[in-house]
Motif scaffolding. Sequence first.
Motif, PDB file in Angstrom:
ATOM      1  N   ALA A  12       0.837  -1.209   0.000  1.00 36.54           N
ATOM      2  CA  ALA A  12       0.000   0.000   0.000  1.00 36.54           C
ATOM      3  C   ALA A  12       0.874   1.263   0.000  1.00 36.54           C
ATOM      4  O   ALA A  12       0.529   2.264  -0.644  1.00 36.54           O
ATOM      5  CB  ALA A  12      -0.915  -0.001   1.222  1.00 36.54           C
ATOM      6  N   ILE A  13       2.006   1.208   0.697  1.00 31.57           N
ATOM      7  CA  ILE A  13       2.937   2.339   0.710  1.00 31.57           C
ATOM      8  C   ILE A  13       3.481   2.585  -0.697  1.00 31.57           C
ATOM      9  O   ILE A  13       3.585   3.721  -1.156  1.00 31.57           O
ATOM     10  CB  ILE A  13       4.099   2.075   1.696  1.00 31.57           C
ATOM     11  CG1 ILE A  13       3.591   2.119   3.146  1.00 31.57           C
ATOM     12  CG2 ILE A  13       5.229   3.091   1.502  1.00 31.57           C
ATOM     13  CD1 ILE A  13       4.611   1.673   4.178  1.00 31.57           C
ATOM     14  N   ILE A  14       3.830   1.491  -1.392  1.00 36.69           N
ATOM     15  CA  ILE A  14       4.339   1.601  -2.765  1.00 36.69           C
ATOM     16  C   ILE A  14       3.292   2.278  -3.657  1.00 36.69           C
ATOM     17  O   ILE A  14       3.613   3.166  -4.450  1.00 36.69           O
ATOM     18  CB  ILE A  14       4.706   0.211  -3.317  1.00 36.69           C
ATOM     19  CG1 ILE A  14       5.888  -0.378  -2.533  1.00 36.69           C
ATOM     20  CG2 ILE A  14       5.049   0.288  -4.796  1.00 36.69           C
ATOM     21  CD1 ILE A  14       6.228  -1.810  -2.903  1.00 36.69           C
ATOM     22  N   ASP A  15       2.029   1.850  -3.509  1.00 38.23           N
ATOM     23  CA  ASP A  15       0.935   2.446  -4.288  1.00 38.23           C
ATOM     24  C   ASP A  15       0.801   3.935  -3.997  1.00 38.23           C
ATOM     25  O   ASP A  15       0.675   4.761  -4.906  1.00 38.23           O
ATOM     26  CB  ASP A  15      -0.389   1.746  -3.951  1.00 38.23           C
ATOM     27  CG  ASP A  15      -0.637   0.529  -4.827  1.00 38.23           C
ATOM     28  OD1 ASP A  15      -0.100   0.488  -5.948  1.00 38.23           O
ATOM     29  OD2 ASP A  15      -1.358  -0.377  -4.389  1.00 38.23           O
ATOM     30  N   ARG A  16       0.787   4.261  -2.690  1.00 37.82           N
ATOM     31  CA  ARG A  16       0.575   5.654  -2.285  1.00 37.82           C
ATOM     32  C   ARG A  16       1.703   6.567  -2.764  1.00 37.82           C
ATOM     33  O   ARG A  16       1.461   7.696  -3.201  1.00 37.82           O
ATOM     34  CB  ARG A  16       0.461   5.715  -0.749  1.00 37.82           C
ATOM     35  CG  ARG A  16      -0.008   7.053  -0.200  1.00 37.82           C
ATOM     36  CD  ARG A  16      -1.437   7.363  -0.593  1.00 37.82           C
ATOM     37  NE  ARG A  16      -2.353   6.353  -0.123  1.00 37.82           N
ATOM     38  CZ  ARG A  16      -2.895   6.332   1.111  1.00 37.82           C
ATOM     39  NH1 ARG A  16      -2.598   7.289   1.977  1.00 37.82           N
ATOM     40  NH2 ARG A  16      -3.741   5.382   1.462  1.00 37.82           N
ATOM     41  N   ARG A  27       4.759  -7.000  -8.859  1.00 39.88           N
ATOM     42  CA  ARG A  27       5.126  -5.626  -9.202  1.00 39.88           C
ATOM     43  C   ARG A  27       6.327  -5.554 -10.149  1.00 39.88           C
ATOM     44  O   ARG A  27       6.708  -4.473 -10.577  1.00 39.88           O
ATOM     45  CB  ARG A  27       5.429  -4.823  -7.928  1.00 39.88           C
ATOM     46  CG  ARG A  27       4.183  -4.495  -7.134  1.00 39.88           C
ATOM     47  CD  ARG A  27       4.442  -3.429  -6.105  1.00 39.88           C
ATOM     48  NE  ARG A  27       3.195  -2.916  -5.565  1.00 39.88           N
ATOM     49  CZ  ARG A  27       2.500  -1.926  -6.075  1.00 39.88           C
ATOM     50  NH1 ARG A  27       2.928  -1.309  -7.165  1.00 39.88           N
ATOM     51  NH2 ARG A  27       1.378  -1.516  -5.519  1.00 39.88           N
ATOM     52  N   HIS A  28       6.916  -6.702 -10.439  1.00 36.50           N
ATOM     53  CA  HIS A  28       8.047  -6.752 -11.364  1.00 36.50           C
ATOM     54  C   HIS A  28       9.190  -5.884 -10.839  1.00 36.50           C
ATOM     55  O   HIS A  28       9.785  -5.081 -11.559  1.00 36.50           O
ATOM     56  CB  HIS A  28       7.606  -6.280 -12.757  1.00 36.50           C
ATOM     57  CG  HIS A  28       8.416  -6.876 -13.870  1.00 36.50           C
ATOM     58  ND1 HIS A  28       8.489  -8.227 -14.090  1.00 36.50           N
ATOM     59  CD2 HIS A  28       9.218  -6.313 -14.828  1.00 36.50           C
ATOM     60  CE1 HIS A  28       9.271  -8.471 -15.125  1.00 36.50           C
ATOM     61  NE2 HIS A  28       9.733  -7.315 -15.583  1.00 36.50           N
ATOM     62  N   ILE A  29       9.496  -6.068  -9.541  1.00 35.82           N
ATOM     63  CA  ILE A  29      10.590  -5.328  -8.900  1.00 35.82           C
ATOM     64  C   ILE A  29      11.529  -6.321  -8.212  1.00 35.82           C
ATOM     65  O   ILE A  29      11.249  -7.521  -8.169  1.00 35.82           O
ATOM     66  CB  ILE A  29      10.063  -4.316  -7.858  1.00 35.82           C
ATOM     67  CG1 ILE A  29       9.353  -5.043  -6.699  1.00 35.82           C
ATOM     68  CG2 ILE A  29       9.124  -3.296  -8.508  1.00 35.82           C
ATOM     69  CD1 ILE A  29       8.914  -4.121  -5.572  1.00 35.82           C
ATOM     70  N   ILE A  30      12.638  -5.812  -7.676  1.00 36.16           N
ATOM     71  CA  ILE A  30      13.564  -6.655  -6.912  1.00 36.16           C
ATOM     72  C   ILE A  30      13.382  -6.328  -5.437  1.00 36.16           C
ATOM     73  O   ILE A  30      13.326  -5.144  -5.066  1.00 36.16           O
ATOM     74  CB  ILE A  30      15.027  -6.400  -7.331  1.00 36.16           C
ATOM     75  CG1 ILE A  30      15.274  -6.882  -8.757  1.00 36.16           C
ATOM     76  CG2 ILE A  30      15.987  -7.134  -6.409  1.00 36.16           C
ATOM     77  CD1 ILE A  30      15.235  -5.804  -9.779  1.00 36.16           C
TER      78      ILE A  30
END
Length: 398
Positions: free
Chosen positions: A305-309, A356-359
């Motif tokens: 949720a932090i990533i989204d915000r 999310r296609h991240i590391i």
Amino acid sequence: MSKFSPFLLKNILNLLVTDEDFRERFFPILKPSHFDIGDNYLYTFVKAIWDLEEQYNKFPTDDILVEEIFVNKGRNIDLFNEEPSAEELEGLKSFFLSIYELPDVNKKYIEDNLTKILSFLAIQKVITENKDDIQSGTLDVEHFAQQIAGATTFASPLLLGKNMLEDLDERTEARLKDPIIPGSVTLPIPALSSFFEGGKIPPGSLCYWMGATGGGKSMALTYIAKEAAFLDKFNVLYVTAELTEELVKQRLDSCITGVPTNEIRGKATKVRDIYKKSPSYSAVASRIHVVEVPMGTTTVSEINAIIDRLEKTKNFKTQVLVVDYADVLAASKKQKEFRHNLVAIYTELKELARNRHIIAWTASQFNAEGTKESQKENSNITTTHGNESSAKSHYADL
């Protein structure tokens, strides 16, 4: 009875006829009845699609739909109860074109809401079928739970993938265009980078350091964050659940500028000047965002949720996630045993990286045996020395 709004249904229809990926995932679990909301044009269009697919075992192309609906006037598939009037066909044609011309279709929004409603309808159906047993108290609870689980699974889209030959040309072109997988992060440690193609860690990976208390895990994470921002120019979200935000930034300032950690406060002006006078240093600092979260209660879902915000409010799109550290997070669904919680946390972290296609980078403590072994001159550390559960290593790529 359909629970879909006209807006949602029109967008679903647009994606069915224009987006092959969406169609492959959702068409098998949708039915014409889902579109029956009293809009004659909408339902006629949908009925034509399903009738043609059933008759020829293939989703109809745009040309076939035009041919069968407007040229043949639906005769081959019994689309109309009686010969349609010119006015009716003209109205249907306008609706047909409007579906293809819908502006700014938000695919993710449509997929999320479609899945929610399909799940709700599937659960509602199971409850209705078991209504008498529920009221009489004779319900087989275990079987009912299995039905609910099966219903929600069926309502979710399935990714069927492709066979090796089907996308051979597509993946060949992608590899020639980008020899290294886009989104991969450089691993600036020669002894480890040789294990990855091009010395880079591909997106979707979960990596973690393992060490004793005070063994340098947080400093290693700091180094990884700095290098990702410097070498690959990636945005790094550094989530700290163990150390304070101030301490993490102190260590990052030291790692980036070269000023020793114990001199950061005394040389605060020098640190600031290094950033301000160098565009490259300023750029590195702008790519690292630090967030302090509560220890023991923060879940991977909350980090998500932090990533989204951050993306919505600060236009900060996370490419590398550093969590200091996963062992002190909380599982989204609390388990009875602590070791099971740890496995759940690492599973969720891996899933977040993939979705999310991240590391994702984190760290883990040694157990007592691991700490003792690490103090030997010729130590032999293995995944069995991980704190509480060695099973969490099963979900890591490095």
